[in-house]
Design a protein around this motif. Sequence first.
Motif, PDB file in Angstrom:
ATOM      1  N   PRO A  99       0.901   8.440  -2.387  1.00  0.00           N
ATOM      2  CA  PRO A  99       1.185   7.534  -1.262  1.00  0.00           C
ATOM      3  C   PRO A  99       0.800   6.082  -1.548  1.00  0.00           C
ATOM      4  CG  PRO A  99      -0.007   9.484  -0.506  1.00  0.00           C
ATOM      5  CD  PRO A  99       0.019   9.552  -1.989  1.00  0.00           C
ATOM      6  N   LEU A 100      -0.281   5.895  -2.306  1.00  0.00           N
ATOM      7  CA  LEU A 100      -0.711   4.526  -2.605  1.00  0.00           C
ATOM      8  C   LEU A 100       0.329   3.805  -3.478  1.00  0.00           C
ATOM      9  CD1 LEU A 100      -2.994   2.420  -2.288  1.00  0.00           C
ATOM     10  CD2 LEU A 100      -3.922   3.279  -4.438  1.00  0.00           C
ATOM     11  N   LYS A 101       0.904   4.531  -4.418  1.00  0.00           N
ATOM     12  CA  LYS A 101       1.932   3.936  -5.276  1.00  0.00           C
ATOM     13  C   LYS A 101       3.166   3.577  -4.449  1.00  0.00           C
ATOM     14  CE  LYS A 101       0.741   5.925  -9.705  1.00  0.00           C
ATOM     15  NZ  LYS A 101       1.084   6.894 -10.718  1.00  0.00           N
ATOM     16  N   TYR A 102       3.450   4.445  -3.487  1.00  0.00           N
ATOM     17  CA  TYR A 102       4.581   4.201  -2.593  1.00  0.00           C
ATOM     18  C   TYR A 102       4.308   2.960  -1.736  1.00  0.00           C
ATOM     19  CZ  TYR A 102       7.992   5.020   1.048  1.00  0.00           C
ATOM     20  OH  TYR A 102       9.018   4.874   1.931  1.00  0.00           O
ATOM     21  N   PHE A 103       3.078   2.885  -1.226  1.00  0.00           N
ATOM     22  CA  PHE A 103       2.670   1.740  -0.401  1.00  0.00           C
ATOM     23  C   PHE A 103       2.827   0.442  -1.194  1.00  0.00           C
ATOM     24  CE2 PHE A 103      -0.602  -1.218   1.161  1.00  0.00           C
ATOM     25  CZ  PHE A 103      -0.299  -1.237   2.516  1.00  0.00           C
ATOM     26  N   LYS A 104       2.347   0.473  -2.439  1.00  0.00           N
ATOM     27  CA  LYS A 104       2.427  -0.726  -3.283  1.00  0.00           C
ATOM     28  C   LYS A 104       3.885  -1.101  -3.545  1.00  0.00           C
ATOM     29  CE  LYS A 104      -1.876  -0.158  -5.882  1.00  0.00           C
ATOM     30  NZ  LYS A 104      -2.415   0.236  -7.198  1.00  0.00           N
ATOM     31  N   ALA A 105       4.690  -0.074  -3.845  1.00  0.00           N
ATOM     32  CA  ALA A 105       6.096  -0.342  -4.181  1.00  0.00           C
ATOM     33  C   ALA A 105       6.845  -0.968  -3.009  1.00  0.00           C
ATOM     34  CB  ALA A 105       6.786   0.944  -4.616  1.00  0.00           C
ATOM     35  N   SER A 106       6.468  -0.592  -1.790  1.00  0.00           N
ATOM     36  CA  SER A 106       7.246  -1.068  -0.630  1.00  0.00           C
ATOM     37  C   SER A 106       6.994  -2.543  -0.308  1.00  0.00           C
ATOM     38  CB  SER A 106       7.028  -0.170   0.585  1.00  0.00           C
ATOM     39  OG  SER A 106       5.668  -0.059   0.863  1.00  0.00           O
ATOM     40  N   ALA A 107       6.002  -3.152  -0.954  1.00  0.00           N
ATOM     41  CA  ALA A 107       5.715  -4.576  -0.693  1.00  0.00           C
ATOM     42  C   ALA A 107       6.900  -5.463  -1.087  1.00  0.00           C
ATOM     43  CB  ALA A 107       4.474  -5.004  -1.464  1.00  0.00           C
ATOM     44  N   ARG A 108       7.643  -5.043  -2.103  1.00  0.00           N
ATOM     45  CA  ARG A 108       8.729  -5.879  -2.600  1.00  0.00           C
ATOM     46  C   ARG A 108       9.842  -6.055  -1.559  1.00  0.00           C
ATOM     47  NH1 ARG A 108      12.738  -4.171  -6.665  1.00  0.00           N
ATOM     48  NH2 ARG A 108      14.092  -5.978  -6.719  1.00  0.00           N
ATOM     49  N   HIS A 109      10.225  -4.951  -0.933  1.00  0.00           N
ATOM     50  CA  HIS A 109      11.328  -5.043   0.036  1.00  0.00           C
ATOM     51  C   HIS A 109      10.848  -5.316   1.454  1.00  0.00           C
ATOM     52  CE1 HIS A 109      14.350  -3.892  -2.815  1.00  0.00           C
ATOM     53  NE2 HIS A 109      13.535  -2.955  -3.255  1.00  0.00           N
ATOM     54  N   THR A 160      -9.036  14.599   5.508  1.00  0.00           N
ATOM     55  CA  THR A 160      -8.750  15.625   4.495  1.00  0.00           C
ATOM     56  C   THR A 160      -7.503  15.295   3.666  1.00  0.00           C
ATOM     57  OG1 THR A 160      -7.373  16.852   6.036  1.00  0.00           O
ATOM     58  CG2 THR A 160      -9.704  17.493   5.920  1.00  0.00           C
ATOM     59  N   LYS A 161      -6.796  14.248   4.043  1.00  0.00           N
ATOM     60  CA  LYS A 161      -5.525  13.841   3.403  1.00  0.00           C
ATOM     61  C   LYS A 161      -4.441  14.912   3.581  1.00  0.00           C
ATOM     62  CE  LYS A 161      -7.592  10.167   1.664  1.00  0.00           C
ATOM     63  NZ  LYS A 161      -8.816  10.324   2.480  1.00  0.00           N
ATOM     64  N   SER A 162      -4.632  15.767   4.572  1.00  0.00           N
ATOM     65  CA  SER A 162      -3.569  16.741   4.852  1.00  0.00           C
ATOM     66  C   SER A 162      -2.424  16.057   5.600  1.00  0.00           C
ATOM     67  CB  SER A 162      -4.113  17.905   5.678  1.00  0.00           C
ATOM     68  OG  SER A 162      -4.580  17.426   6.925  1.00  0.00           O
ATOM     69  N   HIS A 163      -2.656  14.854   6.069  1.00  0.00           N
ATOM     70  CA  HIS A 163      -1.601  14.086   6.728  1.00  0.00           C
ATOM     71  C   HIS A 163      -1.679  12.624   6.279  1.00  0.00           C
ATOM     72  CE1 HIS A 163       0.619  12.930  10.686  1.00  0.00           C
ATOM     73  NE2 HIS A 163       1.364  12.811   9.620  1.00  0.00           N
ATOM     74  N   VAL A 164      -0.679  12.206   5.539  1.00  0.00           N
ATOM     75  CA  VAL A 164      -0.617  10.811   5.078  1.00  0.00           C
ATOM     76  C   VAL A 164       0.748  10.253   5.463  1.00  0.00           C
ATOM     77  CG1 VAL A 164      -0.847   9.263   3.091  1.00  0.00           C
ATOM     78  CG2 VAL A 164      -2.008  11.475   3.058  1.00  0.00           C
ATOM     79  N   MET A 165       0.758   9.044   5.992  1.00  0.00           N
ATOM     80  CA  MET A 165       2.032   8.396   6.329  1.00  0.00           C
ATOM     81  C   MET A 165       2.043   6.981   5.784  1.00  0.00           C
ATOM     82  SD  MET A 165       2.839   9.343  10.291  1.00  0.00           S
ATOM     83  CE  MET A 165       1.297   8.746  10.832  1.00  0.00           C
ATOM     84  N   VAL A 166       3.148   6.618   5.172  1.00  0.00           N
ATOM     85  CA  VAL A 166       3.313   5.234   4.753  1.00  0.00           C
ATOM     86  C   VAL A 166       4.649   4.753   5.311  1.00  0.00           C
ATOM     87  CG1 VAL A 166       3.389   3.616   2.836  1.00  0.00           C
ATOM     88  CG2 VAL A 166       2.118   5.748   2.586  1.00  0.00           C
ATOM     89  N   GLY A 167       4.593   3.746   6.145  1.00  0.00           N
ATOM     90  CA  GLY A 167       5.819   3.216   6.737  1.00  0.00           C
ATOM     91  C   GLY A 167       6.105   1.839   6.178  1.00  0.00           C
ATOM     92  N   ALA A 168       7.394   1.487   6.134  1.00  0.00           N
ATOM     93  CA  ALA A 168       7.750   0.151   5.664  1.00  0.00           C
ATOM     94  C   ALA A 168       8.986  -0.331   6.414  1.00  0.00           C
ATOM     95  CB  ALA A 168       8.021   0.180   4.163  1.00  0.00           C
ATOM     96  N   GLY A 169       8.983  -1.604   6.748  1.00  0.00           N
ATOM     97  CA  GLY A 169      10.116  -2.182   7.465  1.00  0.00           C
ATOM     98  C   GLY A 169      10.020  -1.928   8.962  1.00  0.00           C
ATOM     99  N   GLY A 220       7.757   4.785  -6.902  1.00  0.00           N
ATOM    100  CA  GLY A 220       6.403   4.245  -6.724  1.00  0.00           C
ATOM    101  C   GLY A 220       6.135   3.052  -7.609  1.00  0.00           C
ATOM    102  N   SER A 221       4.951   2.477  -7.435  1.00  0.00           N
ATOM    103  CA  SER A 221       4.540   1.348  -8.283  1.00  0.00           C
ATOM    104  C   SER A 221       3.083   1.544  -8.636  1.00  0.00           C
ATOM    105  CB  SER A 221       4.709   0.036  -7.515  1.00  0.00           C
ATOM    106  OG  SER A 221       3.899  -0.955  -8.092  1.00  0.00           O
ATOM    107  N   SER A 222       2.750   1.279  -9.884  1.00  0.00           N
ATOM    108  CA  SER A 222       1.343   1.476 -10.235  1.00  0.00           C
ATOM    109  C   SER A 222       0.663   0.155 -10.605  1.00  0.00           C
ATOM    110  CB  SER A 222       1.193   2.490 -11.356  1.00  0.00           C
ATOM    111  OG  SER A 222       2.191   2.270 -12.298  1.00  0.00           O
TER     112      SER A 222
END
Length: 464
Positions: A40-50, A62-71, A178-180
């Motif tokens: 999810p962190l890589k996804y979060f980083k990648a979404s900064a561009r758009h 517990t990280k059993s639920h993670v959400m990353v939204g963009a836009g 993703g983005s690292s």
Amino acid sequence: MITKQFHHILGLWEEAKVKASNINQPVLISYTEKVDQLDPLKYFKASARHFPGQRFYWSNPTKSHVMVGAGVAKEFTANGTQERFHGIEKEWKRFSGQSLKNQDNQKIGPVIYGGFSFDPKKEKTKLWDNFADALFVLPTIMFTSIDNENYMTINYWSDSEESHLQELMRIKEELGKGSSISHAFAPEIVKCLEMDPNDWKESIQTVTNRISDGVMDKVVLARELRVLFNDEINVDHVLENLLEEQSNSYLFTVERGSDCFIGATPEQLVKKDSNHVHSMCLAGSIGRGATLQEDEKLGKNLLTDNKNIHEHELVVQMIKSALQEVCHDVTTPTEPNLYKMKHIQHLHTPVTANTGKEVTLADLVNLLHPTPALGGYPREISMETIREVEKLDRGWYAGPLGWMDEQNDGEFIVAIRSGLLQGKEASLFAGCGIVGDSDPESEYRETQMKFRPMLSALGGIKES
Ligand SMILES: C=C(O[C@H]1C=CC=C(C(=O)O)[C@@H]1O)C(=O)O
Ligand SMILES: [Mg+2]
């Protein structure tokens, strides 16, 4: 080339256009697909561009639920006091109730996320201009991880252009990789500004005097630490540090243009999952020990300390009686246990309950916020006292922050251990529960301890 998937997306769009003209309002389409494992962190980083300045991150302890939204597919806002919780819920229902989805997976569908200010009646400063009293976003693209299953959702409207849908598909593919990028250099602190500690301690004394006079039982007073850096603060980097250091907390990030509200809070306000309700009483604090023995001793002291037990018990009583208004089977253990994080430990009492179909998430947030862990007891007089005595604009600090889905389920946390990042500046907030026998000096030290998670994530304190 038109893929099968895009064909499906276009099909739903055509269907939505017909529905929209029948009901005379735009129809939301939410297209979800299962995807492979993705950090999810890589996804979060990648979404900064758009989607610069339009990202959201959420994870439970517990990280059993993670959400990353963009836009932003749609924004829902409200200002002032009037019915803000129900106002957002009602407006969301108006659209989600008519939405079209590509699958029947009830777990994943369109979700809005955002938060509420702590107290809409408090005079506002410019600090929180970008964060309304109630502000929620339906993201354009969302990544969700639930119990290790991963999904991507795109949200679009019956009145979208076909070219927009093509663009969405392209971005979705790109984000899936993703983005690292990592940021090795964190900016350094140039200055820390706080209000005169003696003035703050005096305000504690004012409040303890009123409590001793029997005016009220408890008030939570906060203070702000303004931290200035020699360069722009990098949100990705701060989130990465929080993920590493605060594994036992909910992590959240809400970007609003160049501002970002971010934190790692242990405190859940309420979770509603069908008729099951969960809440948590968290109040009463002590530090962590350097050794296991010392740590256990501190924990034992906290569990048996009358001042902290009283501070905690007021929260338990209030949350139980608030939930009893709309729930049945409200259950808590008879004694608190310890909730430990890297820098601090708390008295903790979990609460479970069941509720009927007619009770909504907004009903629950409205009943519970603010609990005496953030406001005080009784509610009205303690809120008036905070408005009068506290010399800061809490904004979203200590407010409810979370998400709701179209079944009216969702989860809200209490946005403490948090900070507002604005370019080269961070405004951090920490408060503590003042009761009759509070000692101003030790309450001051308690707030220092509560600043540590954010200060550390910002690179401000060297950990031993
Ligand atoms: C108000 C805060 O913490 C609350 C939550 C847990 C323990 C608290 C306490 O012991 O005072 C506070 O009520 C904060 O972290 O800013
Ligand atoms: Mg305390």
